[in-house]
Write a protein that holds these residues in place. Structure first.
Motif, PDB file in Angstrom:
ATOM      1  N   TRP A   1       0.832  -1.208   0.000  1.00 15.78           N
ATOM      2  CA  TRP A   1       0.000   0.000   0.000  1.00 15.78           C
ATOM      3  C   TRP A   1       0.864   1.255   0.000  1.00 15.78           C
ATOM      4  CZ3 TRP A   1      -3.665  -1.574   4.626  1.00 15.78           C
ATOM      5  CH2 TRP A   1      -4.521  -2.590   4.213  1.00 15.78           C
TER       6      TRP A   1
ATOM      7  N   TRP B   1      -3.626   4.711   4.531  1.00 14.85           N
ATOM      8  CA  TRP B   1      -3.863   5.703   3.489  1.00 14.85           C
ATOM      9  C   TRP B   1      -5.231   6.365   3.578  1.00 14.85           C
ATOM     10  CZ3 TRP B   1      -8.097   3.990   0.882  1.00 14.85           C
ATOM     11  CH2 TRP B   1      -8.344   2.611   0.918  1.00 14.85           C
TER      12      TRP B   1
ATOM     13  N   ARG C   1       2.454   1.603  -3.378  1.00 13.59           N
ATOM     14  CA  ARG C   1       1.433   2.056  -4.338  1.00 13.59           C
ATOM     15  C   ARG C   1       1.217   3.563  -4.231  1.00 13.59           C
ATOM     16  NH1 ARG C   1      -4.177  -0.411  -3.019  1.00 13.59           N
ATOM     17  NH2 ARG C   1      -3.987   1.115  -1.328  1.00 13.59           N
ATOM     18  N   SER C   2       1.142   4.064  -3.020  1.00 14.28           N
ATOM     19  CA  SER C   2       0.933   5.502  -2.810  1.00 14.28           C
ATOM     20  C   SER C   2       2.108   6.320  -3.352  1.00 14.28           C
ATOM     21  CB  SER C   2       0.739   5.802  -1.319  1.00 14.28           C
ATOM     22  OG  SER C   2      -0.422   5.191  -0.817  1.00 14.28           O
TER      23      SER C   2
END
Length: 290
Positions: free
Chosen positions: A84, A269, A87-88
């Motif tokens: 995650w 997130w 990905r961010s």
């Protein structure tokens, strides 16, 4: 504190604390999520005997290479929240990200793991050419990112252009008494279990050795840093001390703190605190204003 952060802290408080001193942790890496595979071309190569994932954006790529070291107290493989975070960072920067699946304790020690980590670092720096290179990592991986920058400096070769450290574990001894006070509010970590994991990673070395605890190394002449740290994290006192030491050594550090942030809160997130921290990290990765 945002409502989302408060709710996340409550949920974490009612789950089992991560026990890094337990060698039963999964050593294999969580698969790359479908959301990342849709966004990126994913390749896996072997470098010096370890796997390295390379994620390259299919669209909107930039001339930036991130070498990302995952956390897990040196004894656990990648978990989905690590993806995650990656990905961010890709979404915010367009960077290509390289993620080494490094050798883990207690089966391996730092002395066994660093030759392959050094090889991956050298490969990324060499292949990058004129492109910008950033070393990043969370928790134990943040410690590795800092140590690799120190080792590049000491070898007098090319170094990263920037470091991004998310809740970095920079002193595995866990001897800072302030950490014990924070433990009362930490929803995921335990000082004693962390210290045990640190001994595994240290092997025959003293856990205060600069290779194991990079806060004890020379902190001069390092790349500019972005450091993100939550207040509800037993690592916070050592991270705040690190920032002060780097500044005293003449270094440039942007510290982003969230008083109620949990360990590696950027993985959350869905919280405004994480989104702000990730925006600031992306600025450092891109080199905005520098």
């Amino acid at each position: 504190m945002s409502v989302a952060m408060a709710l996340t802290n409550t949920l974490l408080a009612h789950s089992n604390k991560y026990a890094p001193g337990d060698d039963s942790h999964v050593k294999s890496d969580a698969p790359v999520p479908l959301s990342l595979r849709r966004r990126c071309t994913v390749e896996t190569d072997s470098v010096a005997g370890i796997d390295v994932y390379t994620l390259t954006p299919k669209r909107g790529g930039a001339d930036i290479e991130i070498l990302y070291f995952h956390g897990g107290a040196y004894n656990a493989g990648m978990i989905t929240p690590h993806w995650w975070v990656i990905r961010s960072l890709i979404a915010a920067t367009g960077a290509t990200v390289h993620v080494p699946s490094y050798l883990l304790a207690p089966e391996h020690t730092a002395d066994e793991a660093y030759p392959s980590l050094d090889a991956v670092t050298d490969d990324v720096l060499l292949a990058a050419g004129s492109r910008r290179v950033v070393f990043a990592g969370d928790s134990a991986g943040g410690g590795i990112a800092l140590a690799e920058a120190q080792r590049c400096r000491d070898r007098a070769g090319r170094n990263a252009d920037h470091l991004v450290l998310f809740s970095p574990w920079v002193d595995v001894t866990m001897e800072n008494p302030a950490a014990r006070e924070v433990q009362k509010r930490d929803v995921s970590l335990n000082c004693d279990l962390l210290a045990a994991a640190g001994l595994w990673w240290a092997g025959d070395r003293d856990p205060s050795d600069p290779l194991i605890s990079p806060a004890n190394a020379d902190l001069a002449d390092l790349p500019p840093m972005t450091v993100v740290q939550g207040g509800r994290d037993v690592l916070a006192p050592d991270v705040i001390d690190l920032v002060g030491k780097v500044r005293d050594a003449g270094g440039s550090v942007h510290l982003e703190e969230a008083a109620e942030g949990f360990h590696v809160y950027v993985a959350g997130w869905w919280t405004p605190e994480a989104r702000r921290a990730l925006r600031l990290a992306a600025q450092g990765i891109r080199g905005d204003g520098k």
